[in-house]
Design a protein around this motif. Structure first.
Motif, PDB file in Angstrom:
ATOM      1  N   MET A 132       0.700   2.629 -11.510  1.00 22.85           N
ATOM      2  CA  MET A 132       0.440   4.058 -11.691  1.00 22.85           C
ATOM      3  C   MET A 132       1.223   4.886 -10.687  1.00 22.85           C
ATOM      4  O   MET A 132       1.772   5.942 -11.024  1.00 22.85           O
ATOM      5  CB  MET A 132      -1.060   4.333 -11.558  1.00 22.85           C
ATOM      6  CG  MET A 132      -1.883   3.849 -12.734  1.00 22.85           C
ATOM      7  SD  MET A 132      -3.644   4.257 -12.611  1.00 22.85           S
ATOM      8  CE  MET A 132      -4.169   3.092 -11.352  1.00 22.85           C
ATOM      9  N   ASP A 133       1.283   4.428  -9.460  1.00 21.46           N
ATOM     10  CA  ASP A 133       2.012   5.162  -8.428  1.00 21.46           C
ATOM     11  C   ASP A 133       3.495   5.270  -8.765  1.00 21.46           C
ATOM     12  O   ASP A 133       4.106   6.333  -8.607  1.00 21.46           O
ATOM     13  CB  ASP A 133       1.824   4.457  -7.089  1.00 21.46           C
ATOM     14  CG  ASP A 133       2.512   5.178  -5.949  1.00 21.46           C
ATOM     15  OD1 ASP A 133       1.993   6.228  -5.515  1.00 21.46           O
ATOM     16  OD2 ASP A 133       3.569   4.699  -5.497  1.00 21.46           O
ATOM     17  N   GLU A 134       4.065   4.193  -9.263  1.00 18.51           N
ATOM     18  CA  GLU A 134       5.498   4.171  -9.553  1.00 18.51           C
ATOM     19  C   GLU A 134       5.840   4.907 -10.850  1.00 18.51           C
ATOM     20  O   GLU A 134       6.908   5.510 -10.971  1.00 18.51           O
ATOM     21  CB  GLU A 134       5.984   2.725  -9.628  1.00 18.51           C
ATOM     22  CG  GLU A 134       5.918   2.009  -8.281  1.00 18.51           C
ATOM     23  CD  GLU A 134       6.053   0.506  -8.390  1.00 18.51           C
ATOM     24  OE1 GLU A 134       6.299   0.012  -9.511  1.00 18.51           O
ATOM     25  OE2 GLU A 134       5.898  -0.173  -7.371  1.00 18.51           O
ATOM     26  N   GLU A 135       4.944   4.857 -11.829  1.00 19.51           N
ATOM     27  CA  GLU A 135       5.221   5.463 -13.129  1.00 19.51           C
ATOM     28  C   GLU A 135       4.930   6.962 -13.175  1.00 19.51           C
ATOM     29  O   GLU A 135       5.510   7.672 -13.993  1.00 19.51           O
ATOM     30  CB  GLU A 135       4.393   4.765 -14.208  1.00 19.51           C
ATOM     31  CG  GLU A 135       4.846   3.352 -14.532  1.00 19.51           C
ATOM     32  CD  GLU A 135       6.154   3.355 -15.294  1.00 19.51           C
ATOM     33  OE1 GLU A 135       6.184   3.830 -16.446  1.00 19.51           O
ATOM     34  OE2 GLU A 135       7.157   2.899 -14.720  1.00 19.51           O
ATOM     35  N   SER A 136       4.056   7.443 -12.327  1.00 18.57           N
ATOM     36  CA  SER A 136       3.650   8.843 -12.397  1.00 18.57           C
ATOM     37  C   SER A 136       4.539   9.720 -11.524  1.00 18.57           C
ATOM     38  O   SER A 136       4.801   9.395 -10.361  1.00 18.57           O
ATOM     39  CB  SER A 136       2.195   8.995 -11.960  1.00 18.57           C
ATOM     40  OG  SER A 136       1.827  10.356 -11.938  1.00 18.57           O
ATOM     41  N   ASP A 137       4.987  10.832 -12.085  1.00 22.21           N
ATOM     42  CA  ASP A 137       5.710  11.831 -11.320  1.00 22.21           C
ATOM     43  C   ASP A 137       4.755  12.831 -10.669  1.00 22.21           C
ATOM     44  O   ASP A 137       5.184  13.685  -9.901  1.00 22.21           O
ATOM     45  CB  ASP A 137       6.682  12.607 -12.232  1.00 22.21           C
ATOM     46  CG  ASP A 137       7.775  11.712 -12.786  1.00 22.21           C
ATOM     47  OD1 ASP A 137       8.202  10.783 -12.067  1.00 22.21           O
ATOM     48  OD2 ASP A 137       8.191  11.939 -13.936  1.00 22.21           O
ATOM     49  N   THR A 138       3.476  12.730 -10.983  1.00 24.93           N
ATOM     50  CA  THR A 138       2.490  13.701 -10.534  1.00 24.93           C
ATOM     51  C   THR A 138       1.535  13.135  -9.491  1.00 24.93           C
ATOM     52  O   THR A 138       1.209  13.805  -8.517  1.00 24.93           O
ATOM     53  CB  THR A 138       1.658  14.212 -11.732  1.00 24.93           C
ATOM     54  OG1 THR A 138       2.547  14.735 -12.723  1.00 24.93           O
ATOM     55  CG2 THR A 138       0.676  15.291 -11.308  1.00 24.93           C
ATOM     56  N   PHE A 139       1.117  11.898  -9.686  1.00 24.71           N
ATOM     57  CA  PHE A 139       0.091  11.315  -8.821  1.00 24.71           C
ATOM     58  C   PHE A 139       0.669  10.243  -7.900  1.00 24.71           C
ATOM     59  O   PHE A 139       1.519   9.449  -8.299  1.00 24.71           O
ATOM     60  CB  PHE A 139      -1.024  10.687  -9.664  1.00 24.71           C
ATOM     61  CG  PHE A 139      -1.849  11.693 -10.408  1.00 24.71           C
ATOM     62  CD1 PHE A 139      -2.895  12.359  -9.783  1.00 24.71           C
ATOM     63  CD2 PHE A 139      -1.563  11.995 -11.733  1.00 24.71           C
ATOM     64  CE1 PHE A 139      -3.637  13.298 -10.467  1.00 24.71           C
ATOM     65  CE2 PHE A 139      -2.302  12.925 -12.428  1.00 24.71           C
ATOM     66  CZ  PHE A 139      -3.349  13.589 -11.791  1.00 24.71           C
ATOM     67  N   THR A 140       0.178  10.247  -6.669  1.00 27.83           N
ATOM     68  CA  THR A 140       0.402   9.161  -5.733  1.00 27.83           C
ATOM     69  C   THR A 140      -0.899   8.383  -5.613  1.00 27.83           C
ATOM     70  O   THR A 140      -1.969   8.988  -5.526  1.00 27.83           O
ATOM     71  CB  THR A 140       0.807   9.703  -4.344  1.00 27.83           C
ATOM     72  OG1 THR A 140       2.054  10.373  -4.451  1.00 27.83           O
ATOM     73  CG2 THR A 140       0.931   8.575  -3.332  1.00 27.83           C
ATOM     74  N   VAL A 141      -0.821   7.067  -5.640  1.00 24.41           N
ATOM     75  CA  VAL A 141      -2.010   6.235  -5.496  1.00 24.41           C
ATOM     76  C   VAL A 141      -1.976   5.587  -4.119  1.00 24.41           C
ATOM     77  O   VAL A 141      -1.101   4.778  -3.813  1.00 24.41           O
ATOM     78  CB  VAL A 141      -2.091   5.161  -6.597  1.00 24.41           C
ATOM     79  CG1 VAL A 141      -3.350   4.312  -6.406  1.00 24.41           C
ATOM     80  CG2 VAL A 141      -2.094   5.799  -7.974  1.00 24.41           C
ATOM     81  N   ASP A 142      -2.920   5.976  -3.282  1.00 29.83           N
ATOM     82  CA  ASP A 142      -3.053   5.440  -1.930  1.00 29.83           C
ATOM     83  C   ASP A 142      -4.218   4.457  -1.918  1.00 29.83           C
ATOM     84  O   ASP A 142      -5.343   4.836  -2.240  1.00 29.83           O
ATOM     85  CB  ASP A 142      -3.305   6.593  -0.953  1.00 29.83           C
ATOM     86  CG  ASP A 142      -3.934   6.134   0.359  1.00 29.83           C
ATOM     87  OD1 ASP A 142      -3.584   5.034   0.809  1.00 29.83           O
ATOM     88  OD2 ASP A 142      -4.762   6.875   0.918  1.00 29.83           O
ATOM     89  N   ALA A 176       0.857  -1.176   0.000  1.00 27.17           N
ATOM     90  CA  ALA A 176       0.000   0.000   0.000  1.00 27.17           C
ATOM     91  C   ALA A 176       0.892   1.225   0.000  1.00 27.17           C
ATOM     92  O   ALA A 176       1.843   1.320   0.765  1.00 27.17           O
ATOM     93  CB  ALA A 176      -0.897   0.009   1.238  1.00 27.17           C
ATOM     94  N   THR A 177       0.617   2.184  -0.865  1.00 24.18           N
ATOM     95  CA  THR A 177       1.423   3.384  -0.920  1.00 24.18           C
ATOM     96  C   THR A 177       1.120   4.257   0.271  1.00 24.18           C
ATOM     97  O   THR A 177       0.051   4.178   0.868  1.00 24.18           O
ATOM     98  CB  THR A 177       1.139   4.161  -2.215  1.00 24.18           C
ATOM     99  OG1 THR A 177      -0.255   4.465  -2.258  1.00 24.18           O
ATOM    100  CG2 THR A 177       1.502   3.327  -3.417  1.00 24.18           C
ATOM    101  N   PRO A 178       2.055   5.135   0.661  1.00 24.64           N
ATOM    102  CA  PRO A 178       1.841   5.947   1.851  1.00 24.64           C
ATOM    103  C   PRO A 178       0.600   6.811   1.714  1.00 24.64           C
ATOM    104  O   PRO A 178       0.317   7.363   0.667  1.00 24.64           O
ATOM    105  CB  PRO A 178       3.119   6.803   1.910  1.00 24.64           C
ATOM    106  CG  PRO A 178       4.123   6.043   1.109  1.00 24.64           C
ATOM    107  CD  PRO A 178       3.354   5.344   0.041  1.00 24.64           C
ATOM    108  N   THR A 179      -0.131   6.925   2.809  1.00 23.57           N
ATOM    109  CA  THR A 179      -1.314   7.770   2.790  1.00 23.57           C
ATOM    110  C   THR A 179      -0.922   9.226   2.980  1.00 23.57           C
ATOM    111  O   THR A 179       0.108   9.549   3.562  1.00 23.57           O
ATOM    112  CB  THR A 179      -2.271   7.379   3.916  1.00 23.57           C
ATOM    113  OG1 THR A 179      -1.586   7.489   5.164  1.00 23.57           O
ATOM    114  CG2 THR A 179      -2.751   5.948   3.740  1.00 23.57           C
TER     115      THR A 179
END
Length: 456
Positions: A110-120, A51-54
């Motif tokens: 998506m979280d790893e590929e995007s420089d703009t968005f974080t996916v939580d 899970a990505t950081p909230t």
């Protein structure tokens, strides 16, 4: 803003051995509870999710830095918040884990590929039980997740939608719930699915039974829930419309110690073809009882996606070569990219498990709608679901999904073309066309005979 290291750049530098090492070192984040048994047919049985950081502020939208958008406009950096609600224990303990992996793969990618968005994201196990599913959905809503990928069981999806998602204005998109009852649900536009309705699958099963297996009579043995009864009813209607005779319609409850009586009732008139719909948990016992009392020559059997499992013959102790099946498969424009990503992440072939591509697509469409909405708000996301999926706009596939998020956020019209299909929603959130695997069981697993395209 710190720059993220991209998955594809890592993979190019490490090779196969490095990829395996990365997968083995993955740890579950604080927001992702791990179940004790996350095995099944998907991967090596380990829980590979992270899970990505909230967002520390809790609203997911406080990062005010901007990047150039897909059309040259400024896109604000922010967090996309996603709930994942799926049954990986209970009756779907065999099928659920790989489907969960497909969803988490999309979120991580998506979280790893995007420089703009974080996916939580946060995962909740429904245990393939409506009450547990409702509790899990309530936990996700209470934690502030405006959209949910799931559930898997049609009964759980209907109950969580009616009791939690719809009343709270949360978008729910199932990758595996196929019951025709979902089509007519009064959902206020909040419920979608990336898998086709069983109204289509029943037609495919009937076509195979009547034309390829040359059966004129049939009987049904169906799990007593929305999935089992919905598919059985649609199959009976399709079979009779095709000029065949339905001799017996028998239902069963999960978890019984024996299904000898139900099989005897279903087979009393010696049908040419027996249709069984259920999950592997009960399917093992049903088929053991079948082969204890009947030979493979007694009749052909046809099963749907819920009983597609490579481990079924081994667990039953029979080659099951008289058993044929159908299941929605992934033949979308993004299939090759998805297959490669899944193989790299889990060292497993996603085609061996149903609904993995549909699960990736459910998360991808939800995220694109979230990006287009510009906020973690269920109503705003709902209003963008058709816009990011249906015809028109710049094509987005799994390969350029991160760029698609930025295009959608900048106001560019996008058209997601998925791993499982083109993901074209109709006016009630259903997929109007699908491709089905036609497969046959054999010693050690099942063999795909061909793919069959079908549309309403």
């Amino acid at each position: 803003m710190s720059r993220k290291i991209r998955r594809r750049k890592i993979l190019k530098g490490l090779g196969v051995a490095g990829v395996a090492g990365l997968a083995g070192c993955a740890q579950a984040g604080e927001d992702t509870p791990t179940e004790e048994d996350s095995g099944g047919d998907g991967g090596d049985g380990e829980d590979m999710s992270t899970a990505t950081p909230t967002d520390e502020s809790g609203d997911g939208d406080t990062d005010t830095e901007t990047d150039a958008g897909g059309d040259g406009g400024a896109v604000e950096s922010r967090t996309i918040r996603l709930g994942i609600l799926m049954g990986v224990t209970g009756q779907l303990s065999d099928l659920g884990p790989p489907i969960r992996q497909g969803a988490e793969l999309a979120a991580d990618y998506m979280d790893e590929e995007s420089d703009t968005f974080t996916v939580d994201y946060q995962f909740e196990d429904t245990a393939t039980d409506p009450n547990t599913g409702i509790s899990g959905a309530e936990s996700l809503v209470s934690a502030g997740y405006p959209m949910i990928a799931g559930a898997l069981s049609s009964t759980v999806t209907i109950q969580t939608a009616n009791n939690v998602a719809i009343p709270n204005g949360v978008v729910e998109c199932s990758p595996a719930s196929t019951s025709p009852a979902i089509t007519d649900l009064e959902d206020n536009g909040y419920l979608y699915r990336t898998t086709p309705t069983d109204a289509l699958q029943s037609e495919v099963m009937t076509q195979i039974g009547r034309e390829r297996l040359e059966a004129s009579t049939t009987a049904t043995l169906a799990l007593n829930n929305d999935y089992g009864q919905g598919l059985a009813d649609a199959y009976v209607s399709a079979w009779e419309d095709a000029g065949g005779t339905v001799q017996q319609e028998v239902s069963f409850e999960p978890g019984a110690s024996s299904y000898t009586s139900q099989l005897s009732s279903a087979l009393q008139d010696q049908p040419d073809l027996l249709m069984i719909v259920g999950y592997p948990d009960s399917g093992v016992r049903i088929f053991r009882d079948f082969y204890n009392d009947y030979s493979q020559d007694f009749c052909d059997v046809i099963v749907p996606d819920g009983l597609q499992s490579g481990s079924l013959p081994g667990n039953v102790g029979n080659s099951m070569r008289n058993v044929w099946g159908t299941a929605p498969t992934s033949t979308g424009p993004g299939r090759d990219t998805f297959d490669s990503l899944y193989q790299e992440a889990y060292d497993s072939d996603p085609s061996e498990s149903p609904f993995t591509g549909q699960s990736f697509d459910a998360v991808a469409v939800l995220a694109l709608a979230n990006a287009a909405a510009g906020e973690n708000d269920g109503e705003a996301i709902r209003d963008q679901m058709n816009a990011v999926a249906n015809e028109g706009g710049e094509e987005v596939t799994p390969e350029n999904l991160a760029e698609g998020l930025e295009m959608a956020a900048s106001g560019t019209e996008v058209n997601y073309q998925g791993a499982s299909s083109a993901v074209e929603f109709d006016d009630v959130g259903d997929i109007a066309a699908a491709t089905y695997q036609f497969y046959r069981y054999q010693e050690g697993g099942f063999e795909v005979i061909e793919n069959i395209e079908y549309s309403a």
